[in-house]
Design an enzyme around this catalytic site. Structure first.
Site, PDB file in Angstrom:
ATOM      1  N   CYS A  50       0.840  -1.191   0.000  1.00 39.41           N
ATOM      2  CA  CYS A  50       0.000   0.000   0.000  1.00 39.41           C
ATOM      3  C   CYS A  50       0.880   1.247   0.000  1.00 39.41           C
ATOM      4  CB  CYS A  50      -0.949   0.079   1.175  1.00 39.41           C
ATOM      5  SG  CYS A  50      -2.103  -1.278   1.262  1.00 39.41           S
TER       6      CYS A  50
ATOM      7  N   ARG B 162       4.049  -0.408  -4.716  1.00 37.89           N
ATOM      8  CA  ARG B 162       3.722  -0.904  -3.373  1.00 37.89           C
ATOM      9  C   ARG B 162       2.394  -1.656  -3.325  1.00 37.89           C
ATOM     10  NH1 ARG B 162       6.861   1.679   0.395  1.00 37.89           N
ATOM     11  NH2 ARG B 162       5.420   1.012   2.004  1.00 37.89           N
TER      12      ARG B 162
ATOM     13  N   TRP C 170      -2.724  -2.818  -1.692  1.00 35.80           N
ATOM     14  CA  TRP C 170      -2.420  -4.239  -1.804  1.00 35.80           C
ATOM     15  C   TRP C 170      -3.287  -4.891  -0.742  1.00 35.80           C
ATOM     16  CZ3 TRP C 170      -0.462  -8.114   1.407  1.00 35.80           C
ATOM     17  CH2 TRP C 170      -0.041  -9.289   0.760  1.00 35.80           C
TER      18      TRP C 170
ATOM     19  N   ASN D 170      -1.997   2.115   5.608  1.00 32.79           N
ATOM     20  CA  ASN D 170      -1.118   1.034   5.170  1.00 32.79           C
ATOM     21  C   ASN D 170      -0.765   0.241   6.409  1.00 32.79           C
ATOM     22  OD1 ASN D 170       0.954  -0.592   4.201  1.00 32.79           O
ATOM     23  ND2 ASN D 170       2.477   1.049   4.272  1.00 32.79           N
ATOM     24  N   GLY D 171      -1.096  -1.045   6.410  1.00 30.44           N
ATOM     25  CA  GLY D 171      -0.767  -1.871   7.572  1.00 30.44           C
ATOM     26  C   GLY D 171      -1.912  -2.824   7.876  1.00 30.44           C
TER      27      GLY D 171
ATOM     28  N   GLU E 139      17.400 -18.161  -6.998  1.00 28.41           N
ATOM     29  CA  GLU E 139      16.971 -16.835  -7.420  1.00 28.41           C
ATOM     30  C   GLU E 139      16.414 -16.866  -8.847  1.00 28.41           C
ATOM     31  OE1 GLU E 139      16.182 -14.187  -6.220  1.00 28.41           O
ATOM     32  OE2 GLU E 139      16.312 -12.704  -7.818  1.00 28.41           O
TER      33      GLU E 139
ATOM     34  N   LYS F 108      12.671 -15.639  -9.998  1.00 31.31           N
ATOM     35  CA  LYS F 108      12.405 -14.646 -11.054  1.00 31.31           C
ATOM     36  C   LYS F 108      11.366 -15.172 -12.027  1.00 31.31           C
ATOM     37  CE  LYS F 108      13.430 -11.857  -9.632  1.00 31.31           C
ATOM     38  NZ  LYS F 108      14.019 -11.713  -8.383  1.00 31.31           N
TER      39      LYS F 108
ATOM     40  N   GLU G 281       7.725 -15.736 -10.299  1.00 31.51           N
ATOM     41  CA  GLU G 281       6.947 -14.618  -9.760  1.00 31.51           C
ATOM     42  C   GLU G 281       6.342 -13.733 -10.838  1.00 31.51           C
ATOM     43  OE1 GLU G 281       8.973 -11.611  -7.394  1.00 31.51           O
ATOM     44  OE2 GLU G 281      10.826 -11.988  -8.452  1.00 31.51           O
TER      45      GLU G 281
ATOM     46  N   HIS H 232      16.436 -37.700  -5.416  1.00 28.34           N
ATOM     47  CA  HIS H 232      15.925 -38.196  -4.129  1.00 28.34           C
ATOM     48  C   HIS H 232      14.423 -37.952  -3.984  1.00 28.34           C
ATOM     49  CE1 HIS H 232      19.873 -39.342  -2.794  1.00 28.34           C
ATOM     50  NE2 HIS H 232      20.331 -38.139  -3.126  1.00 28.34           N
TER      51      HIS H 232
ATOM     52  N   LYS I 249       5.906  -4.561  -4.000  1.00 33.51           N
ATOM     53  CA  LYS I 249       7.272  -4.382  -3.521  1.00 33.51           C
ATOM     54  C   LYS I 249       7.183  -3.780  -2.125  1.00 33.51           C
ATOM     55  CE  LYS I 249      11.539  -3.308  -5.819  1.00 33.51           C
ATOM     56  NZ  LYS I 249      11.828  -4.651  -6.334  1.00 33.51           N
TER      57      LYS I 249
HETATM   58  C1  F6R Z   1      11.447 -10.806  -5.467  1.00 31.76           C
HETATM   59  C2  F6R Z   1      11.578  -9.776  -4.452  1.00 31.76           C
HETATM   60  C3  F6R Z   1      11.238 -10.143  -3.060  1.00 31.76           C
HETATM   61  C4  F6R Z   1      12.054  -9.316  -2.063  1.00 31.76           C
HETATM   62  C5  F6R Z   1      11.601  -9.597  -0.637  1.00 31.76           C
HETATM   63  C6  F6R Z   1      12.436  -8.859   0.381  1.00 31.76           C
HETATM   64  O1  F6R Z   1      11.848 -10.375  -6.731  1.00 31.76           O
HETATM   65  O2  F6R Z   1      11.896  -8.650  -4.734  1.00 31.76           O
HETATM   66  O3  F6R Z   1      11.417 -11.498  -2.835  1.00 31.76           O
HETATM   67  O4  F6R Z   1      13.399  -9.632  -2.208  1.00 31.76           O
HETATM   68  O5  F6R Z   1      10.268  -9.224  -0.499  1.00 31.76           O
HETATM   69  O6  F6R Z   1      12.416  -7.498   0.149  1.00 31.76           O
HETATM   70  P1  F6R Z   1      13.562  -6.552   0.657  1.00 31.76           P
HETATM   71  O7  F6R Z   1      14.803  -6.900  -0.066  1.00 31.76           O
HETATM   72  O8  F6R Z   1      13.074  -5.172   0.314  1.00 31.76           O
HETATM   73  O9  F6R Z   1      13.678  -6.772   2.136  1.00 31.76           O
END
Ligand code: F6R
Length: 603
Positions: free
Chosen positions: A2, A27, A74, A100-101, A480, A484, A487, A503, A598
């Site tokens: 948010c 966000r 969000w 937000n929260g 990783e 990518k 997601e 296994h 994010k």
């Molecule tokens: C995936 C991604 C998330 C963040 C995670 C932690 O592409 O960006 O998995 O890495 O939410 O976020 P930060 O790094 O901001 O603590």
């Protein structure tokens, strides 16, 4: 999670809010809204299910004002819908609130205080705004007293901003655990979840602490601490290039951010290495790290994956044992800790709630901490003993790319500094040269976009699932790489230790299942190739990403030579691009994948 923006004292309030929300869209982007006031008891509330572009389209010419609040959501409580979008208003129509929260006790507060009110949404926020209205109406409190009482009654995380239609000259503000800043100007003031939202009107900001409330007018800012006492908070300037905030000529932020990686690495090399190749960090930080019996990385998601790569870097270079912990697990199941532990929080945003709860716990236990983050003045940066910045520039795409490679680079630099401190005579790892090879190698891989786009079409256009496999650093990079792909393209992907497939998980391999192997370590290359043969025998559609010295004629992607310790800096690049192109080919929004946001500020 948010995004909030508020402004008072600007005749173009609507535009400031919409522009701010566009900057905060990373966000959350399932619904959005604004409230702008045209004077006493006059205002426009516009809400939509959808993105900020939909909100902009729904705003009419008459929806203007010189004070307003905006929100991009969000969803936590209640599905994305117009009714659940913010601002939420009180039943009497007097108060408008963005939040937000997560309020943990909203149901009991509703039962205790709001029995006679029929709520219109499923949100916890509507309870908070009605609480303020009830305290003003029934208990005859002033709005400020009701505001501060509401904040004492709610439990959980919040960044709140409220407007009173009967006094539309000020914003009521409160913060706990969710980020919120005040932006200041000569004739206006504002409030936002991230400075990006107000950077086109100011670069001067005031940080708020947990438990703070504030009343903000165009000319005055009054901040109160937890006991409602007047407090002063630190002002700071944000110096960000406006160009960093746009997509430039790129169709998506993700592609722009992938392309920025060579420059980020070169900048980090210049920032943290001196001319003689010595890594330079705060000497007090190095002293404390050097005394640690064990270093704990605490992180989530991509940052956790960077920590996995960082473990080998610190253990091999500095010879200090490292443990890498998922923040959401670690804080609630603290293991027996080593003597003299040192905690490193890896976080692009510096706001991740899962990581922050661990930081608060270990601080209470008196342990030292460092935050490695991309955002100066972020919560994790303010609250840890030390901060080291990633200098990657704003990362807007939800899928993290340049922050990951920057995190690995900074940890490598830190490991090198520790090695030089602990054993000054041994400098046989030329990090300067390695980073320069890495920056050039990333560029070489980015230049192979056409090949990678074609491979994405060949491997991912129809598949439901996929695997990345590798060993050691290749395994950690696979984790990783898989994140990518899954997601943003929604292909169910696992990053697997190559030797572990047989296994159990190998039973998932079917005719055509893509299995992508990362091969950069001479010690294990043959073993991983053997594992590739095993899955090929069961019908897998295999793809190999191998380093130059280990490449074979059928390997599809060759990554330039670099020390295997740092190979994830290179192997992740084709994986980022494969994810990017697969997502475009499947018709999805690369920058804003479904269900995600994010900066994850809820646990
Ligand atoms: C995936 C991604 C998330 C963040 C995670 C932690 O592409 O960006 O998995 O890495 O939410 O976020 P930060 O790094 O901001 O603590």
């Amino acid at each position: 999670m948010c995004g909030i923006v508020g402004i008072v004292g600007r005749n173009d309030a609507t535009e400031v809010l919409l522009n701010g929300l566009e900057k905060l869209e990373y966000r959350g982007y399932d619904s959005a809204g604004i409230y702008v006031s045209q004077g006493l008891n006059k205002g426009s509330l516009v809400k939509v299910k959808g993105k900020i572009a939909d909100l902009r389209a729904a705003v009419h010419q008459e929806d203007v004002g010189n004070i307003g609040i905006g929100h991009t959501r969000w969803a936590t409580h209640g599905q994305p819908s117009k009714a659940n979008a913010h601002p939420q208003s009180s039943a009497d129509g007097r108060f408008y609130l963005v939040h937000n929260g997560v309020l943990e006790n909203y149901e009991s507060l509703k039962a205790q205080y709001l029995n006679d009110i029929k709520l219109q949404s499923q949100t916890d926020t509507e309870v908070a705004v009605n609480l303020v209205a009830t305290l003003v109406q029934k208990e005859k409190m002033s709005v400020l007293a009701a505001w501060q009482k509401m904040v004492q009654l709610v439990k959980g995380s919040y960044a709140f901003v409220l407007i009173d239609r009967e006094n539309p000259q000020q914003l009521y503000v409160a913060k706990n655990k969710s980020p919120l800043l005040i932006g200041t100007g000569a004739t206006f003031n504002g409030v936002c979840s991230d400075s990006l939202a107000l950077l086109n009107v100011t670069n001067s900001f005031i940080e708020l602490h947990d438990g703070d409330t504030a009343v903000i007018s165009s000319q005055e800012i009054k901040i109160f601490g937890q006991k409602n006492e007047a407090v002063k908070r630190k002002t700071y300037s944000v110096t960000l290039n406006q160009d960093d905030l746009g997509k430039g000529t790129y169709p998506y932020y993700m592609l722009k951010e992938i392309n920025e990686q060579p420059a980020v690495l070169r900048f980090l090399e210049k920032t943290y290495l001196n001319e003689t190749g010595k890594a330079v960090f705060d000497s007090r930080l190095l002293d404390q790290l050097a005394q640690a019996e064990k270093i704990y990385f605490v992180a989530a998601g991509t940052s956790y994956h960077a920590g996995l790569v960082g473990k080998a870097l610190i253990e091999k270079l500095a010879q200090i044992p490292v443990s890498v912990e998922l923040a959401s697990e670690f804080g609630y199941h603290l293991p027996i800790l080593a003597k003299n532990p040192f905690f490193i929080f890896l976080s692009q945003s510096g706001e991740t709630a899962d990581s922050r709860q661990v930081l608060l716990k270990i601080k209470k236990l008196g342990y030292p901490s460092l935050t490695i983050t991309n955002v100066d003045h972020s919560t994790l940066s303010r609250e840890a003993d030390f901060t080291v910045l990633l200098h990657a520039g704003p990362e807007i795409a939800v899928a993290s790319t340049k922050a990951y490679t920057a995190q690995i680079t900074v940890v490598a630099l830190l490991a090198q500094a520790l090695r030089q401190k602990l054993d000054p005579d041994v400098i046989n790892f030329d990090l300067k040269q390695q980073l320069s090879l890495a920056a050039n190698g990333i560029q070489t891989l980015i230049d192979q976009q056409e090949l990678i786009e074609q491979l994405a079409k060949d491997y991912f256009s129809k598949t439901r699932n996929a695997f990345y496999i590798g060993r050691g650093q290749d395994y950690y990079a696979s984790r990783e790489a898989a994140l990518k792909l899954k997601e943003i393209s929604y292909i169910q992907t696992e990053g697997f230790a190559a030797g572990e497939l047989k296994h159990g998980t190998i039973s998932l391999i079917e005719l055509g299942t893509p299995v992508i192997a990362l091969i950069t370590d001479p010690e294990t290359a043959d073993l991983t190739r053997g594992n590739l043969k095993e899955v090929e025998a069961r019908g897998a559609h295999t793809l190999t990403i191998a380093s130059e010295n280990l490449a074979q004629s059928k390997d599809q992607i060759i990554v330039p030579q670099i020390d295997p310790l740092l190979s994830p800096l290179l192997t992740v690049i084709p994986a980022q691009l494969l994810a990017y192109f697969a997502t475009i080919q499947r018709g999805y929004n690369v920058d804003q994948p479904r269900n995600l946001a994010k900066s994850v500020t809820v646990e």
